[in-house]
Design a protein around this motif. Structure first.
Motif, PDB file in Angstrom:
ATOM      1  N   CYS A  12       0.921  -1.229   0.019  1.00 43.28           N
ATOM      2  CA  CYS A  12       0.014   0.024  -0.108  1.00 43.28           C
ATOM      3  C   CYS A  12       0.807   1.360   0.093  1.00 43.28           C
ATOM      4  CB  CYS A  12      -0.754  -0.042   1.320  1.00 43.28           C
ATOM      5  SG  CYS A  12      -2.475  -0.940   1.123  1.00 43.28           S
ATOM      6  N   LEU A  13       1.804   1.241   0.757  1.00 43.53           N
ATOM      7  CA  LEU A  13       2.846   2.327   0.803  1.00 43.53           C
ATOM      8  C   LEU A  13       3.439   2.646  -0.615  1.00 43.53           C
ATOM      9  CD1 LEU A  13       4.169   4.444   2.889  1.00 43.53           C
ATOM     10  CD2 LEU A  13       5.990   2.786   2.966  1.00 43.53           C
ATOM     11  N   VAL A  14       3.885   1.484  -1.334  1.00 44.19           N
ATOM     12  CA  VAL A  14       4.531   2.069  -2.441  1.00 44.19           C
ATOM     13  C   VAL A  14       3.434   2.696  -3.754  1.00 44.19           C
ATOM     14  CG1 VAL A  14       5.731   0.723  -4.180  1.00 44.19           C
ATOM     15  CG2 VAL A  14       6.449   0.145  -2.123  1.00 44.19           C
ATOM     16  N   LEU A  15       2.494   1.716  -3.595  1.00 42.98           N
ATOM     17  CA  LEU A  15       1.300   2.193  -4.476  1.00 42.98           C
ATOM     18  C   LEU A  15       0.852   3.424  -4.270  1.00 42.98           C
ATOM     19  CD1 LEU A  15      -0.687   1.031  -6.756  1.00 42.98           C
ATOM     20  CD2 LEU A  15      -2.323   0.636  -4.879  1.00 42.98           C
ATOM     21  N   GLY A  16       0.709   4.087  -2.759  1.00 40.79           N
ATOM     22  CA  GLY A  16       0.140   5.240  -2.635  1.00 40.79           C
ATOM     23  C   GLY A  16       1.457   6.120  -2.916  1.00 40.79           C
ATOM     24  N   ILE A  17       2.517   6.020  -2.862  1.00 44.90           N
ATOM     25  CA  ILE A  17       3.766   6.843  -3.304  1.00 44.90           C
ATOM     26  C   ILE A  17       3.705   7.089  -4.697  1.00 44.90           C
ATOM     27  CG2 ILE A  17       6.092   7.205  -3.323  1.00 44.90           C
ATOM     28  CD1 ILE A  17       6.219   6.069  -0.426  1.00 44.90           C
ATOM     29  N   TRP A  18       3.631   5.998  -5.301  1.00 44.88           N
ATOM     30  CA  TRP A  18       3.578   6.107  -7.087  1.00 44.88           C
ATOM     31  C   TRP A  18       2.276   6.644  -7.582  1.00 44.88           C
ATOM     32  CZ3 TRP A  18       0.237   3.442 -10.743  1.00 44.88           C
ATOM     33  CH2 TRP A  18       0.633   3.760 -12.116  1.00 44.88           C
ATOM     34  N   ILE A  19       1.215   6.514  -6.886  1.00 41.47           N
ATOM     35  CA  ILE A  19       0.065   7.325  -7.343  1.00 41.47           C
ATOM     36  C   ILE A  19       0.069   8.674  -7.122  1.00 41.47           C
ATOM     37  CG2 ILE A  19      -2.423   7.646  -7.076  1.00 41.47           C
ATOM     38  CD1 ILE A  19      -2.907   4.553  -6.813  1.00 41.47           C
ATOM     39  N   THR A  20       0.608   9.143  -6.039  1.00 41.69           N
ATOM     40  CA  THR A  20       0.832  10.536  -5.398  1.00 41.69           C
ATOM     41  C   THR A  20       1.800  11.235  -6.420  1.00 41.69           C
ATOM     42  OG1 THR A  20       0.098   9.807  -3.149  1.00 41.69           O
ATOM     43  CG2 THR A  20       1.345  11.948  -3.528  1.00 41.69           C
ATOM     44  N   VAL A  21       3.097  10.463  -6.680  1.00 39.15           N
ATOM     45  CA  VAL A  21       3.966  11.274  -7.652  1.00 39.15           C
ATOM     46  C   VAL A  21       3.400  11.459  -8.965  1.00 39.15           C
ATOM     47  CG1 VAL A  21       6.253  10.766  -8.440  1.00 39.15           C
ATOM     48  CG2 VAL A  21       6.000  10.394  -6.055  1.00 39.15           C
ATOM     49  N   LYS A  22       2.824  10.437  -9.370  1.00 37.98           N
ATOM     50  CA  LYS A  22       2.066  10.481 -10.722  1.00 37.98           C
ATOM     51  C   LYS A  22       1.028  11.692 -10.953  1.00 37.98           C
ATOM     52  CE  LYS A  22      -0.293   7.917 -14.183  1.00 37.98           C
ATOM     53  NZ  LYS A  22      -0.746   6.639 -14.504  1.00 37.98           N
ATOM     54  N   GLN A  23       0.458  11.871  -9.901  1.00 39.17           N
ATOM     55  CA  GLN A  23      -0.647  12.924  -9.793  1.00 39.17           C
ATOM     56  C   GLN A  23      -0.090  14.306  -9.686  1.00 39.17           C
ATOM     57  OE1 GLN A  23      -3.746  12.637 -10.986  1.00 39.17           O
ATOM     58  NE2 GLN A  23      -3.164  10.499 -11.416  1.00 39.17           N
ATOM     59  N   VAL A  24       0.857  14.395  -8.878  1.00 36.11           N
ATOM     60  CA  VAL A  24       1.553  15.551  -8.618  1.00 36.11           C
ATOM     61  C   VAL A  24       2.266  16.179 -10.068  1.00 36.11           C
ATOM     62  CG1 VAL A  24       3.409  16.903  -7.500  1.00 36.11           C
ATOM     63  CG2 VAL A  24       1.874  15.494  -6.267  1.00 36.11           C
ATOM     64  N   ILE A  25       2.822  15.267 -10.616  1.00 36.84           N
ATOM     65  CA  ILE A  25       3.326  15.501 -12.183  1.00 36.84           C
ATOM     66  C   ILE A  25       2.272  16.020 -13.127  1.00 36.84           C
ATOM     67  CG2 ILE A  25       4.608  14.643 -14.100  1.00 36.84           C
ATOM     68  CD1 ILE A  25       5.882  12.589 -12.120  1.00 36.84           C
ATOM     69  N   VAL A  26       1.136  15.261 -12.998  1.00 38.14           N
ATOM     70  CA  VAL A  26       0.153  15.843 -13.743  1.00 38.14           C
ATOM     71  C   VAL A  26      -0.490  17.369 -13.425  1.00 38.14           C
ATOM     72  CG1 VAL A  26      -2.393  15.197 -14.193  1.00 38.14           C
ATOM     73  CG2 VAL A  26      -0.778  13.588 -14.323  1.00 38.14           C
ATOM     74  N   PHE A  27      -0.694  17.487 -12.228  1.00 40.26           N
ATOM     75  CA  PHE A  27      -0.993  18.842 -11.771  1.00 40.26           C
ATOM     76  C   PHE A  27       0.039  19.689 -12.220  1.00 40.26           C
ATOM     77  CE2 PHE A  27      -3.839  16.655  -8.780  1.00 40.26           C
ATOM     78  CZ  PHE A  27      -5.051  17.193  -8.977  1.00 40.26           C
ATOM     79  N   LYS A  28       1.448  19.509 -12.028  1.00 36.07           N
ATOM     80  CA  LYS A  28       2.558  20.464 -12.503  1.00 36.07           C
ATOM     81  C   LYS A  28       2.234  20.803 -13.861  1.00 36.07           C
ATOM     82  CE  LYS A  28       6.217  19.747  -9.188  1.00 36.07           C
ATOM     83  NZ  LYS A  28       7.465  19.526  -8.914  1.00 36.07           N
ATOM     84  N   LYS A  29       2.220  19.826 -14.767  1.00 38.56           N
ATOM     85  CA  LYS A  29       1.675  20.059 -16.275  1.00 38.56           C
ATOM     86  C   LYS A  29       0.591  20.796 -16.535  1.00 38.56           C
ATOM     87  CE  LYS A  29       4.696  15.965 -17.698  1.00 38.56           C
ATOM     88  NZ  LYS A  29       4.433  14.978 -18.424  1.00 38.56           N
ATOM     89  N   GLY A  30      -0.250  20.741 -15.658  1.00 40.31           N
ATOM     90  CA  GLY A  30      -1.587  21.296 -16.040  1.00 40.31           C
ATOM     91  C   GLY A  30      -2.445  20.573 -16.880  1.00 40.31           C
ATOM     92  N   GLU A  31      -2.566  19.092 -16.879  1.00 36.90           N
ATOM     93  CA  GLU A  31      -3.278  18.432 -17.516  1.00 36.90           C
ATOM     94  C   GLU A  31      -4.555  17.813 -16.747  1.00 36.90           C
ATOM     95  OE1 GLU A  31      -0.376  15.587 -18.824  1.00 36.90           O
ATOM     96  OE2 GLU A  31       0.434  16.974 -20.118  1.00 36.90           O
ATOM     97  N   GLN A  32      -5.044  18.353 -15.901  1.00 32.83           N
ATOM     98  CA  GLN A  32      -6.097  17.801 -15.070  1.00 32.83           C
ATOM     99  C   GLN A  32      -7.050  17.648 -16.026  1.00 32.83           C
ATOM    100  OE1 GLN A  32      -4.644  20.816 -14.291  1.00 32.83           O
ATOM    101  NE2 GLN A  32      -4.352  20.766 -12.290  1.00 32.83           N
ATOM    102  N   ASP A  33      -8.151  16.586 -15.626  1.00 31.98           N
ATOM    103  CA  ASP A  33      -9.540  16.234 -16.267  1.00 31.98           C
ATOM    104  C   ASP A  33     -10.523  17.605 -15.730  1.00 31.98           C
ATOM    105  OD1 ASP A  33      -9.913  15.166 -14.008  1.00 31.98           O
ATOM    106  OD2 ASP A  33     -10.821  13.239 -15.075  1.00 31.98           O
TER     107      ASP A  33
END
Length: 60
Positions: A12-33
């Motif tokens: 759960c820890l590894v999955l949560g870190i991976w999802i969080t990092v992936k979504q932060v990158i999406v927010f930095k790029k401004g590609e939210q749906d």
């Protein structure tokens, strides 16, 4: 039996870190749906990290 909880906590820890990092990158790029799924997934990633840490700390 406790070893399974610890392994599940690390998973759960590894999955949560991976999802969080992936979504932060999406927010930095401004590609939210437009439906808000990205912010919900970010919240789920943070909850997975918290749940994983709680499992690990409780069963060690």
């Amino acid at each position: 039996m406790n070893a399974l909880y610890i392994i599940g906590g690390f998973a759960c820890l590894v999955l949560g870190i991976w999802i969080t990092v992936k979504q932060v990158i999406v927010f930095k790029k401004g590609e939210q749906d437009s439906l808000g799924f990205d912010i919900k997934l970010l919240g789920g990633g943070v909850m997975a990290v918290v749940f994983g840490v709680a499992l690990i700390l409780h069963y060690i």
